[in-house]
Design a protein around this motif. Sequence first.
Motif, PDB file in Angstrom:
ATOM      1  N   GLY A 298     -12.310   7.394   4.273  1.00  0.00           N
ATOM      2  CA  GLY A 298     -11.119   8.069   3.770  1.00  0.00           C
ATOM      3  C   GLY A 298     -10.331   7.190   2.807  1.00  0.00           C
ATOM      4  O   GLY A 298      -9.830   7.664   1.782  1.00  0.00           O
ATOM      5  N   CYS A 299     -10.242   5.899   3.112  1.00  0.00           N
ATOM      6  CA  CYS A 299      -9.550   4.974   2.206  1.00  0.00           C
ATOM      7  C   CYS A 299     -10.239   4.937   0.843  1.00  0.00           C
ATOM      8  O   CYS A 299      -9.581   4.910  -0.208  1.00  0.00           O
ATOM      9  N   LEU A 300     -11.571   4.936   0.850  1.00  0.00           N
ATOM     10  CA  LEU A 300     -12.324   4.935  -0.408  1.00  0.00           C
ATOM     11  C   LEU A 300     -12.004   6.187  -1.228  1.00  0.00           C
ATOM     12  O   LEU A 300     -11.776   6.106  -2.447  1.00  0.00           O
ATOM     13  N   LEU A 301     -11.971   7.340  -0.588  1.00  0.00           N
ATOM     14  CA  LEU A 301     -11.670   8.587  -1.300  1.00  0.00           C
ATOM     15  C   LEU A 301     -10.244   8.588  -1.849  1.00  0.00           C
ATOM     16  O   LEU A 301     -10.004   9.081  -2.955  1.00  0.00           O
ATOM     17  N   PHE A 302      -9.302   8.046  -1.077  1.00  0.00           N
ATOM     18  CA  PHE A 302      -7.935   7.954  -1.584  1.00  0.00           C
ATOM     19  C   PHE A 302      -7.903   7.125  -2.872  1.00  0.00           C
ATOM     20  O   PHE A 302      -7.245   7.485  -3.852  1.00  0.00           O
ATOM     21  N   GLY A 303      -8.608   6.003  -2.846  1.00  0.00           N
ATOM     22  CA  GLY A 303      -8.639   5.156  -4.029  1.00  0.00           C
ATOM     23  C   GLY A 303      -9.255   5.852  -5.234  1.00  0.00           C
ATOM     24  O   GLY A 303      -8.783   5.693  -6.375  1.00  0.00           O
ATOM     25  N   LEU A 304     -10.298   6.647  -5.014  1.00  0.00           N
ATOM     26  CA  LEU A 304     -10.971   7.355  -6.102  1.00  0.00           C
ATOM     27  C   LEU A 304     -10.105   8.462  -6.702  1.00  0.00           C
ATOM     28  O   LEU A 304     -10.395   8.954  -7.798  1.00  0.00           O
ATOM     29  N   ALA A 305      -9.049   8.879  -5.987  1.00  0.00           N
ATOM     30  CA  ALA A 305      -8.206   9.976  -6.473  1.00  0.00           C
ATOM     31  C   ALA A 305      -7.318   9.560  -7.636  1.00  0.00           C
ATOM     32  O   ALA A 305      -6.721  10.410  -8.296  1.00  0.00           O
ATOM     33  N   THR A 373      -1.132  -3.328   0.464  1.00  0.00           N
ATOM     34  CA  THR A 373      -2.544  -3.269   0.071  1.00  0.00           C
ATOM     35  C   THR A 373      -2.745  -2.150  -0.948  1.00  0.00           C
ATOM     36  O   THR A 373      -2.773  -2.392  -2.153  1.00  0.00           O
ATOM     37  N   ALA A 374      -2.846  -0.925  -0.464  1.00  0.00           N
ATOM     38  CA  ALA A 374      -3.198   0.201  -1.331  1.00  0.00           C
ATOM     39  C   ALA A 374      -2.159   0.466  -2.417  1.00  0.00           C
ATOM     40  O   ALA A 374      -2.501   0.640  -3.591  1.00  0.00           O
ATOM     41  N   LEU A 375      -0.892   0.531  -2.044  1.00  0.00           N
ATOM     42  CA  LEU A 375       0.122   0.908  -3.019  1.00  0.00           C
ATOM     43  C   LEU A 375       0.415  -0.196  -4.025  1.00  0.00           C
ATOM     44  O   LEU A 375       0.898   0.066  -5.127  1.00  0.00           O
ATOM     45  N   ARG A 376       0.111  -1.431  -3.674  1.00  0.00           N
ATOM     46  CA  ARG A 376       0.350  -2.532  -4.598  1.00  0.00           C
ATOM     47  C   ARG A 376      -0.857  -2.830  -5.473  1.00  0.00           C
ATOM     48  O   ARG A 376      -0.713  -3.163  -6.647  1.00  0.00           O
ATOM     49  N   HIS A 377      -2.076  -2.704  -4.913  1.00  0.00           N
ATOM     50  CA  HIS A 377      -3.276  -3.141  -5.630  1.00  0.00           C
ATOM     51  C   HIS A 377      -4.253  -2.011  -5.935  1.00  0.00           C
ATOM     52  O   HIS A 377      -5.363  -2.277  -6.388  1.00  0.00           O
ATOM     53  N   GLY A 378      -3.872  -0.768  -5.689  1.00  0.00           N
ATOM     54  CA  GLY A 378      -4.734   0.344  -6.057  1.00  0.00           C
ATOM     55  C   GLY A 378      -6.056   0.350  -5.300  1.00  0.00           C
ATOM     56  O   GLY A 378      -6.098   0.132  -4.093  1.00  0.00           O
ATOM     57  N   MET A 379      -7.146   0.604  -6.011  1.00  0.00           N
ATOM     58  CA  MET A 379      -8.450   0.713  -5.381  1.00  0.00           C
ATOM     59  C   MET A 379      -8.814  -0.538  -4.589  1.00  0.00           C
ATOM     60  O   MET A 379      -9.344  -0.448  -3.476  1.00  0.00           O
ATOM     61  N   ALA A 380      -8.525  -1.718  -5.137  1.00  0.00           N
ATOM     62  CA  ALA A 380      -8.829  -2.949  -4.412  1.00  0.00           C
ATOM     63  C   ALA A 380      -8.098  -2.976  -3.068  1.00  0.00           C
ATOM     64  O   ALA A 380      -8.656  -3.393  -2.042  1.00  0.00           O
ATOM     65  N   GLY A 381      -6.845  -2.531  -3.072  1.00  0.00           N
ATOM     66  CA  GLY A 381      -6.086  -2.497  -1.827  1.00  0.00           C
ATOM     67  C   GLY A 381      -6.634  -1.492  -0.835  1.00  0.00           C
ATOM     68  O   GLY A 381      -6.699  -1.764   0.376  1.00  0.00           O
ATOM     69  N   TRP A 382      -7.036  -0.314  -1.340  1.00  0.00           N
ATOM     70  CA  TRP A 382      -7.640   0.680  -0.458  1.00  0.00           C
ATOM     71  C   TRP A 382      -8.931   0.130   0.166  1.00  0.00           C
ATOM     72  O   TRP A 382      -9.219   0.380   1.349  1.00  0.00           O
ATOM     73  N   LEU A 383      -9.708  -0.604  -0.612  1.00  0.00           N
ATOM     74  CA  LEU A 383     -10.949  -1.178  -0.085  1.00  0.00           C
ATOM     75  C   LEU A 383     -10.661  -2.216   0.995  1.00  0.00           C
ATOM     76  O   LEU A 383     -11.373  -2.297   2.002  1.00  0.00           O
ATOM     77  N   VAL A 384      -9.624  -3.014   0.802  1.00  0.00           N
ATOM     78  CA  VAL A 384      -9.253  -3.994   1.824  1.00  0.00           C
ATOM     79  C   VAL A 384      -8.811  -3.290   3.102  1.00  0.00           C
ATOM     80  O   VAL A 384      -9.215  -3.668   4.221  1.00  0.00           O
ATOM     81  N   PHE A 385      -7.995  -2.261   2.944  1.00  0.00           N
ATOM     82  CA  PHE A 385      -7.526  -1.500   4.106  1.00  0.00           C
ATOM     83  C   PHE A 385      -8.725  -0.864   4.822  1.00  0.00           C
ATOM     84  O   PHE A 385      -8.842  -0.901   6.050  1.00  0.00           O
ATOM     85  N   GLY A 386      -9.626  -0.272   4.051  1.00  0.00           N
ATOM     86  CA  GLY A 386     -10.806   0.345   4.650  1.00  0.00           C
ATOM     87  C   GLY A 386     -11.688  -0.665   5.349  1.00  0.00           C
ATOM     88  O   GLY A 386     -12.229  -0.398   6.438  1.00  0.00           O
ATOM     89  N   ALA A 387     -11.851  -1.851   4.749  1.00  0.00           N
ATOM     90  CA  ALA A 387     -12.664  -2.901   5.383  1.00  0.00           C
ATOM     91  C   ALA A 387     -12.057  -3.339   6.708  1.00  0.00           C
ATOM     92  O   ALA A 387     -12.777  -3.630   7.674  1.00  0.00           O
ATOM     93  N   LEU A 388     -10.732  -3.382   6.769  1.00  0.00           N
ATOM     94  CA  LEU A 388     -10.055  -3.732   8.017  1.00  0.00           C
ATOM     95  C   LEU A 388     -10.381  -2.722   9.110  1.00  0.00           C
ATOM     96  O   LEU A 388     -10.679  -3.094  10.257  1.00  0.00           O
TER      97      LEU A 388
END
Length: 415
Positions: A298-305, A373-388
């Motif tokens: 889900g985090c990956l899809l959010f980033g792709l949006a 993570t996500a809101l500050r770094h975009g896709m990279a942040g979403w990926l970090v959140f998803g990896a967690l």
Amino acid sequence: MTTTSPRAPGMATLARHPVIRVLSAAMLVNTLGNGLFMTTSALLFTRAVGMTPSQVGFALALGGVFGIASGVPMGRVADRFGARPTVVALLGAEGVLILGYTQVHSFWTAVPLICGVTFLDRGASAVRNALVAHALPAELRMPGRAFLRMMTNAGVGVGAALASLALVVDTPSAYRTIVVLDAVTFVLAAVLLTRVPAGRPAGDAASGGGGFGALTDVPYLVITVLAGVLVLQQGILEVGVPLWVTRETHAPRLLVSACLVLNTALVIALQVRMSRGAEDPRVAARACLRAGTLMAVGCLLFGLAKGPDPWTASALILGALALQTVGEVLCAAGTWALSYELADERAHGVYQGVFNSGFAAGVLLGPLVVTQTALRHGMAGWLVFGALFLVTAVAFVPATRGAAANRPAWEKAPA
């Protein structure tokens, strides 16, 4: 350790069970009040009390810290004097304290009140979980909790809809009226819970190894920490989705409301069904594994949006939200089961207090993690959140296996 019942009870059976019926009625009333208050609280504090948005954020964060601290001592009180009288007293006291919101007019008077209300609220939540363990047979704990969560979402949804009337009026008096109605729901819930069987107080467990033993039960603490990490997902719905959709994508703003509706509808539709069989810790661990995996996707899809046209962005966001919500449902089922099955049956108050503190910590930190993570770094942040989420999900299986293999001595002792 309980075993999975061959036939999980259906919705109709759960609704007819006398204890679950009383518990669900109390939960519905109480969460209706929560929905009323949650929808209008920010405006109450800013328009009626006179606080700035930053002061509201600070006060709520400080209250969250007090909420984390309440689970263990309130759980110990429940083990000593019984879960039912403890939760009734906590709900009644919270209802009275909430009325104080109608009388405060400054930041400095609101802060201690917010801390006190949150302390009582999180303590009551922990003790209510212990009451479920005491009042229901082991085979009904999981389906009972799932049914209660369904009622929780229904109550919050109805309360939020009713609160729209206060939003339309938009006056300090309207918001204070909501406070009074919320306080009444706490008192009504407390009265309803007096009809739940009291069960046996676990006070005698202290002499047999109970007490605050949950704080030294390392396998249980590991499970609590892992569950708290998955609970960070709530920050995505509360903060991540509104800000990501409106600031970083081409999706329409109305999609934020659609996401909230979809989340509520899926939880109501799936929680009981997807909780079946999770009484077995091995099944529960696998549920948590699937939960974290779905959250990661889900985090990956959010980033792709970010970037696509409005229709594509909307489809990606709704798909991500659906995956996150199914993960949320599986996470709730799996972690509930582990919190009960790995606990000392003689000290459910303290054990549920510890587990609830981990949950409260996850809820408190969720908005901070998603913003950093996500809101500050975009896709990279979403990926970090998803990896967690993914790493945590994978850790559940060995952690549960180790906890089950190293059951403390009390498991073999007579209850």
